[in-house]
Write a protein that holds these residues in place. Structure first.
Motif, PDB file in Angstrom:
ATOM      1  N   PRO A 126      10.835  10.414  -7.249  1.00  0.00           N
ATOM      2  CA  PRO A 126      12.027  10.781  -8.019  1.00  0.00           C
ATOM      3  C   PRO A 126      13.333  10.319  -7.356  1.00  0.00           C
ATOM      4  O   PRO A 126      14.354  10.210  -8.034  1.00  0.00           O
ATOM      5  N   ALA A 127      13.298  10.014  -6.058  1.00  0.00           N
ATOM      6  CA  ALA A 127      14.498   9.536  -5.358  1.00  0.00           C
ATOM      7  C   ALA A 127      14.590   8.011  -5.383  1.00  0.00           C
ATOM      8  O   ALA A 127      15.541   7.440  -4.852  1.00  0.00           O
ATOM      9  N   GLY A 128      13.582   7.357  -5.981  1.00  0.00           N
ATOM     10  CA  GLY A 128      13.596   5.900  -6.080  1.00  0.00           C
ATOM     11  C   GLY A 128      13.322   5.189  -4.770  1.00  0.00           C
ATOM     12  O   GLY A 128      13.717   4.036  -4.579  1.00  0.00           O
ATOM     13  N   ILE A 129      12.616   5.839  -3.871  1.00  0.00           N
ATOM     14  CA  ILE A 129      12.313   5.254  -2.559  1.00  0.00           C
ATOM     15  C   ILE A 129      11.095   4.350  -2.671  1.00  0.00           C
ATOM     16  O   ILE A 129      10.097   4.709  -3.289  1.00  0.00           O
ATOM     17  N   ASP A 130      11.170   3.193  -2.061  1.00  0.00           N
ATOM     18  CA  ASP A 130      10.026   2.278  -2.005  1.00  0.00           C
ATOM     19  C   ASP A 130       9.184   2.675  -0.792  1.00  0.00           C
ATOM     20  O   ASP A 130       9.295   2.098   0.286  1.00  0.00           O
ATOM     21  N   VAL A 131       8.345   3.697  -0.982  1.00  0.00           N
ATOM     22  CA  VAL A 131       7.534   4.248   0.106  1.00  0.00           C
ATOM     23  C   VAL A 131       6.546   3.199   0.621  1.00  0.00           C
ATOM     24  O   VAL A 131       6.307   3.105   1.824  1.00  0.00           O
ATOM     25  N   ALA A 132       6.007   2.384  -0.273  1.00  0.00           N
ATOM     26  CA  ALA A 132       5.060   1.340   0.147  1.00  0.00           C
ATOM     27  C   ALA A 132       5.755   0.354   1.083  1.00  0.00           C
ATOM     28  O   ALA A 132       5.173  -0.081   2.086  1.00  0.00           O
ATOM     29  N   ARG A 133       6.997   0.019   0.789  1.00  0.00           N
ATOM     30  CA  ARG A 133       7.739  -0.882   1.669  1.00  0.00           C
ATOM     31  C   ARG A 133       8.015  -0.223   3.025  1.00  0.00           C
ATOM     32  O   ARG A 133       8.004  -0.889   4.059  1.00  0.00           O
ATOM     33  N   ALA A 163       3.975  10.157  17.707  1.00  0.00           N
ATOM     34  CA  ALA A 163       3.043  10.666  16.693  1.00  0.00           C
ATOM     35  C   ALA A 163       2.996   9.739  15.480  1.00  0.00           C
ATOM     36  O   ALA A 163       1.925   9.490  14.926  1.00  0.00           O
ATOM     37  N   VAL A 164       4.151   9.204  15.077  1.00  0.00           N
ATOM     38  CA  VAL A 164       4.197   8.285  13.931  1.00  0.00           C
ATOM     39  C   VAL A 164       3.418   7.016  14.254  1.00  0.00           C
ATOM     40  O   VAL A 164       2.615   6.538  13.445  1.00  0.00           O
ATOM     41  N   LEU A 165       3.636   6.466  15.446  1.00  0.00           N
ATOM     42  CA  LEU A 165       2.972   5.218  15.807  1.00  0.00           C
ATOM     43  C   LEU A 165       1.480   5.402  16.068  1.00  0.00           C
ATOM     44  O   LEU A 165       0.701   4.460  15.927  1.00  0.00           O
ATOM     45  N   ALA A 166       1.066   6.610  16.437  1.00  0.00           N
ATOM     46  CA  ALA A 166      -0.363   6.883  16.653  1.00  0.00           C
ATOM     47  C   ALA A 166      -1.079   7.198  15.344  1.00  0.00           C
ATOM     48  O   ALA A 166      -2.306   7.187  15.282  1.00  0.00           O
ATOM     49  N   SER A 167      -0.319   7.460  14.295  1.00  0.00           N
ATOM     50  CA  SER A 167      -0.884   7.832  13.001  1.00  0.00           C
ATOM     51  C   SER A 167      -1.551   6.628  12.319  1.00  0.00           C
ATOM     52  O   SER A 167      -1.135   5.492  12.486  1.00  0.00           O
ATOM     53  N   ASN A 168      -2.560   6.914  11.516  1.00  0.00           N
ATOM     54  CA  ASN A 168      -3.214   5.847  10.748  1.00  0.00           C
ATOM     55  C   ASN A 168      -2.621   5.721   9.349  1.00  0.00           C
ATOM     56  O   ASN A 168      -3.070   4.901   8.559  1.00  0.00           O
ATOM     57  N   THR A 169      -1.605   6.499   9.028  1.00  0.00           N
ATOM     58  CA  THR A 169      -1.079   6.576   7.666  1.00  0.00           C
ATOM     59  C   THR A 169      -0.645   5.233   7.112  1.00  0.00           C
ATOM     60  O   THR A 169      -1.086   4.826   6.038  1.00  0.00           O
ATOM     61  N   CYS A 188      -2.636   2.823   4.071  1.00  0.00           N
ATOM     62  CA  CYS A 188      -1.948   2.591   2.800  1.00  0.00           C
ATOM     63  C   CYS A 188      -2.616   1.441   2.040  1.00  0.00           C
ATOM     64  O   CYS A 188      -2.822   0.358   2.571  1.00  0.00           O
ATOM     65  N   ALA A 189      -2.933   1.680   0.776  1.00  0.00           N
ATOM     66  CA  ALA A 189      -3.592   0.677  -0.059  1.00  0.00           C
ATOM     67  C   ALA A 189      -2.595  -0.252  -0.742  1.00  0.00           C
ATOM     68  O   ALA A 189      -2.989  -1.172  -1.445  1.00  0.00           O
ATOM     69  N   ALA A 190      -1.309  -0.012  -0.538  1.00  0.00           N
ATOM     70  CA  ALA A 190      -0.246  -0.823  -1.148  1.00  0.00           C
ATOM     71  C   ALA A 190      -0.394  -0.900  -2.667  1.00  0.00           C
ATOM     72  O   ALA A 190      -0.179  -1.939  -3.266  1.00  0.00           O
ATOM     73  N   CYS A 191      -0.758   0.211  -3.260  1.00  0.00           N
ATOM     74  CA  CYS A 191      -0.911   0.251  -4.720  1.00  0.00           C
ATOM     75  C   CYS A 191       0.415   0.555  -5.413  1.00  0.00           C
ATOM     76  O   CYS A 191       0.526   0.415  -6.626  1.00  0.00           O
ATOM     77  N   TYR A 192       1.396   1.006  -4.659  1.00  0.00           N
ATOM     78  CA  TYR A 192       2.752   1.293  -5.138  1.00  0.00           C
ATOM     79  C   TYR A 192       2.838   2.503  -6.073  1.00  0.00           C
ATOM     80  O   TYR A 192       3.843   2.691  -6.734  1.00  0.00           O
ATOM     81  N   GLU A 193       1.811   3.335  -6.120  1.00  0.00           N
ATOM     82  CA  GLU A 193       1.883   4.567  -6.915  1.00  0.00           C
ATOM     83  C   GLU A 193       2.976   5.474  -6.378  1.00  0.00           C
ATOM     84  O   GLU A 193       3.723   6.075  -7.141  1.00  0.00           O
ATOM     85  N   ALA A 201       0.492  11.319  -5.383  1.00  0.00           N
ATOM     86  CA  ALA A 201       0.136  10.106  -6.123  1.00  0.00           C
ATOM     87  C   ALA A 201      -0.768   9.172  -5.328  1.00  0.00           C
ATOM     88  O   ALA A 201      -1.455   8.338  -5.914  1.00  0.00           O
ATOM     89  N   CYS A 202      -0.792   9.313  -4.023  1.00  0.00           N
ATOM     90  CA  CYS A 202      -1.520   8.373  -3.156  1.00  0.00           C
ATOM     91  C   CYS A 202      -3.037   8.509  -3.309  1.00  0.00           C
ATOM     92  O   CYS A 202      -3.599   9.574  -3.051  1.00  0.00           O
ATOM     93  N   PRO A 203      -3.725   7.430  -3.700  1.00  0.00           N
ATOM     94  CA  PRO A 203      -5.181   7.510  -3.868  1.00  0.00           C
ATOM     95  C   PRO A 203      -5.948   7.543  -2.547  1.00  0.00           C
ATOM     96  O   PRO A 203      -7.127   7.868  -2.529  1.00  0.00           O
ATOM     97  N   VAL A 204      -5.296   7.224  -1.439  1.00  0.00           N
ATOM     98  CA  VAL A 204      -5.986   7.222  -0.150  1.00  0.00           C
ATOM     99  C   VAL A 204      -5.432   8.271   0.812  1.00  0.00           C
ATOM    100  O   VAL A 204      -5.728   8.233   2.002  1.00  0.00           O
ATOM    101  N   ALA A 205      -4.649   9.211   0.307  1.00  0.00           N
ATOM    102  CA  ALA A 205      -4.059  10.246   1.158  1.00  0.00           C
ATOM    103  C   ALA A 205      -5.124  11.025   1.929  1.00  0.00           C
ATOM    104  O   ALA A 205      -4.882  11.439   3.061  1.00  0.00           O
ATOM    105  N   SER A 206      -6.294  11.189   1.339  1.00  0.00           N
ATOM    106  CA  SER A 206      -7.355  11.941   2.023  1.00  0.00           C
ATOM    107  C   SER A 206      -7.890  11.198   3.250  1.00  0.00           C
ATOM    108  O   SER A 206      -8.532  11.794   4.108  1.00  0.00           O
TER     109      SER A 206
END
Length: 187
Positions: free
Chosen positions: A81-88, A60-66, A70-75, A35-40
């Protein structure tokens, strides 16, 4: 002696208000990444980043640009399906990286965020000219000239103040920030 807390538990504690724990609840289905529009533009997809947190790959997580891409679009959040607020979760990782001073030095966003939080903490408002130094020279001389031209047009139209305006009751505002930010209100 206090028990040492692993990286996954640190992130869970940072996001303690979220129910359920986003890292543990993740099904690893990949819906957030699809769903992420900026995943690429990310070096790791949101799904991969959660898997890295679970695996304890803190560096590795802290060095990542992921989280910074994030565009914070909340898609991701809307489709999980697990109801996780990934943007948060992404916001939480940004705060964690700034708090621990662990953001990758080549990224513009962490410095931009630090400047933004420092400015908001001091004045209670955003003021664009104070944010410019964090990214201004990335475009070289041509970029600086273009930004200057745009800033002048905004100033002449009264759309950008020359000096930052402050809110009333700044001390109360700072006290509130100290309660909600892991940086203790310092940016």
């Amino acid at each position: 002696m206090a028990a040492r807390v692993d990286f996954e538990a640190e992130i869970a504690h940072l996001l303690y208000a979220m129910k359920p724990n986003p890292v543990q609840a993740c099904l690893q289905c990949g819906t957030c990444s699809a769903a992420c529009p900026v995943a690429s533009h990310m070096d790791h997809s949101p799904r991969q980043l959660i898997a890295m947190i679970r695996a304890g790959e803190k560096e590795a997580v802290l060095a990542s640009n992921t989280c910074w891409a994030c565009a914070a679009c909340y898609e991701c959040t809307a489709r999980c399906p697990a109801g996780i607020d990934v943007a948060r979760l992404m916001y939480g990782l940004k705060r964690y990286a700034i708090w621990r001073r662990r953001a990758a030095p080549a990224l513009i966003a962490p410095e931009f965020s630090r400047r933004f939080m420092r400015m908001v903490t001091l004045t209670g408002r955003s003021w664009e000219p104070a944010l410019a130094p964090s990214y201004l020279w990335r475009g070289g001389v041509r970029g600086v000239l273009e930004e200057g031209r745009m800033a002048l047009a905004l100033i002449l139209r009264g759309r950008m103040p020359l000096w930052p305006r402050r809110i009333r009751h700044r001390q109360a505002f700072r006290a509130m920030l100290r309660e909600i930010l892991p940086t203790g209100g310092r940016a």
